[in-house]
Design a protein around this motif. Structure first.
Motif, mmCIF file in Angstrom:
data_model
loop_
_atom_site.group_PDB
_atom_site.id
_atom_site.type_symbol
_atom_site.label_atom_id
_atom_site.label_comp_id
_atom_site.label_asym_id
_atom_site.label_seq_id
_atom_site.Cartn_x
_atom_site.Cartn_y
_atom_site.Cartn_z
ATOM 1 N N ARG A 140 5.072 4.222 -7.642
ATOM 2 C CA ARG A 140 4.462 5.373 -6.964
ATOM 3 C C ARG A 140 5.476 6.506 -6.852
ATOM 4 O O ARG A 140 5.742 7.000 -5.752
ATOM 5 C CB ARG A 140 3.966 4.971 -5.578
ATOM 6 C CG ARG A 140 2.933 3.834 -5.580
ATOM 7 C CD ARG A 140 2.361 3.647 -4.182
ATOM 8 N NE ARG A 140 1.414 2.539 -4.161
ATOM 9 C CZ ARG A 140 1.714 1.308 -3.789
ATOM 10 N NH1 ARG A 140 2.946 1.024 -3.410
ATOM 11 N NH2 ARG A 140 0.800 0.365 -3.792
ATOM 12 N N THR A 152 0.865 -1.185 0.000
ATOM 13 C CA THR A 152 0.000 0.000 0.000
ATOM 14 C C THR A 152 0.900 1.232 0.000
ATOM 15 O O THR A 152 2.100 1.147 0.243
ATOM 16 C CB THR A 152 -0.915 0.039 1.237
ATOM 17 O OG1 THR A 152 -0.103 0.006 2.425
ATOM 18 C CG2 THR A 152 -1.865 -1.155 1.253
ATOM 19 N N SER A 153 0.309 2.385 -0.251
ATOM 20 C CA SER A 153 1.073 3.620 -0.338
ATOM 21 C C SER A 153 1.584 4.041 1.048
ATOM 22 O O SER A 153 1.085 3.582 2.077
ATOM 23 C CB SER A 153 0.222 4.738 -0.921
ATOM 24 O OG SER A 153 -0.842 5.058 -0.028
#
Length: 314
Positions: free
Chosen positions: A247, A13-14
Motif C-alpha cells: 500500500r 487493513t489500510s
C-alpha cells in the motif's frame, strides 16, 4: 506477557480503515501518523490492563487512543499546539467511548523537557514508552488532483509538520539524533525499573544517500542508558495468500520510479523497524547508579556500589 514475534502483522487493513470512527476530523492531516495496529500490538505485548503508556512525541495521539481502548492509562507530550489539541480531543473521545476509569492526558511542550512537563506522580511509574521520531518527508503527504481547477497532474499536501524551524522534523539528521537521545534519556527517567521502550522508525534516502535512522536510534537508546532487547519488523503491507499486499503512497512510488531512472535500486518501504529497549534494573529493583547503560550483574556484591554501601550502613 508473551514474547513478541520478530515480524508484526500490523496491516491487515489500510491505515484509514484502522482509524475509522476513532479519530476526530483533521487527524488525517498529520504528516507522519503511527499505524494504530503497531501501537496496539506493542501495548498488548508489553503491558497489562491498568498500566501507564507514554508517548513523548504523540502527534494526533494514536498511541494514547489505542492504549485507552485496551484498558491502559495514557500520557502524551506534543510540541505542536495544533496537534496537541487534536491529540487531547482524540484521547478524551477514546476514554468516553471505553467508559472505563482509565485516563488520557496530553501536555504541549518539547519532549526534551519531558520530566518537567509530565505530572510528578508519573515519574518512574511508566510501564511502556512507545514513540517514533520524525524522519524524511519522502514518504509523507497526500495527493490532491488539480484537474478540477483546469490544470493537469497532482500536488502534494499535508507533508509538513509546521513552519516552526525549531520543530525537530526540520533539523539536520545529526541534530535530530542528538535531540532524540535527550528524549530517550528523559524517557528512561520516566520508566519504572524494567520498563519497556518501543521506537518505530525507518530509513530514507536523501539525494540518493541512505539515511540509516534505525541504526542511529539504536545507538541513541544505548547512549540514553537503555538496553536494546529486540529488533522487529512491523508490516505496512497486508498479507493475502502468503503474499504481501503493498500500500505505498503516490509519492513513495514516484520517488522509487525517479530513483530507478537514475540507476538507484530503490524499493518502496513496506515495514517499520521496531527497536525495543528496557530500563536496567538491579537485584534490588533499583536502577544501578554505577552502570547507567547496562544491567549490573554484581548488584550489592560490588564493593564500590553505592547501593551495597547504603545497605551495609543501614
Amino acid at each position: 506477557m508473551t514474547p513478541s514475534p520478530s515480524v508484526w502483522n500490523t496491516a491487515p487493513t489500510s491505515a484509514p480503515a484502522q482509524r475509522k470512527d476513532r479519530y476526530a476530523p483533521g487527524s488525517s492531516a498529520h504528516p507522519a501518523k503511527m499505524l494504530p495496529a503497531i501501537a496496539a500490538h506493542a501495548i498488548r505485548t508489553h503491558t497489562q490492563p491498568g498500566d501507564l503508556v507514554l508517548d513523548p512525541m504523540c502527534g494526533i495521539g494514536t498511541t494514547l487512543v489505542e492504549a485507552l481502548h485496551l484498558g491502559r492509562n495514557a500520557l502524551g507530550i506534543e510540541y505542536e499546539p495544533k496537534w496537541a489539541t487534536l491529540a487531547s480531543l482524540n484521547a478524551r473521545t477514546a476514554a468516553q467511548d471505553c467508559g472505563g476509569t482509565e485516563t488520557g492526558i496530553v501536555h504541549c511542550g518539547d519532549a526534551r523537557h519531558l520530566t518537567e512537563l509530565a505530572p510528578p506522580a508519573t515519574r518512574g511509574k511508566v510501564d511502556l514508552v512507545i514513540t517514533s521520531p520524525p524522519y524524511g518527508p519522502s514518504v509523507h503527504g497526500q495527493v490532491r488532483s488539480t484537474r478540477e481547477s483546469g490544470e493537469s497532474g497532482v500536488i502534494k499536501k499535508n507533508f509538513r509538520y509546521s513552519h516552526d524551524r525549531a520543530n525537530l522534523a526540520h533539523v539536520p539528521t545529526a541534530h535530530l539524533i542528538e535531540a532524540f537521545t535527550e528524549i530517550l534519556a528523559q524517557c528512561r527517567t520516566m520508566l519504572r525499573p524494567g520498563g519497556t521502550a518501543v521506537v518505530t522508525t525507518r530509513p530514507w534516502r536523501e539525494r540518493g544517500e541512505l539515511i540509516d535512522l534505525p541504526s542511529a536510534v539504536l545507538t541513541a537508546g544505548r547512549t540514553a542508558g537503555l538496553i536494546p532487547t529486540e529488533r522487529c519488523v512491523a508490516l505496512l503491507a497486508g498479507i493475502r495468500n502468503s503474499r504481501l499486499v503493498t500500500r505505498p503512497s503516490f509519492f513513495q512510488m514516484k520517488n522509487v520510479r525517479d530513483a530507478r531512472r537514475q540507476g538507484i535500486p530503490l524499493s518502496a518501504v513496506q515495514h517499520e523497524d521496531v527497536l525495543i529497549f528496557t530500563k536496567p534494573v538491579t537485584r534490588t529493583g533499583k536502577p544501578c547508579p554505577r552502570k547507567a547503560n547496562s544491567t549490573c550483574p554484581k548488584a550489592l556484591s560490588c564493593r564500590t556500589c553505592p547501593l551495597r554501601t547504603r545497605r551495609r550502613d543501614s
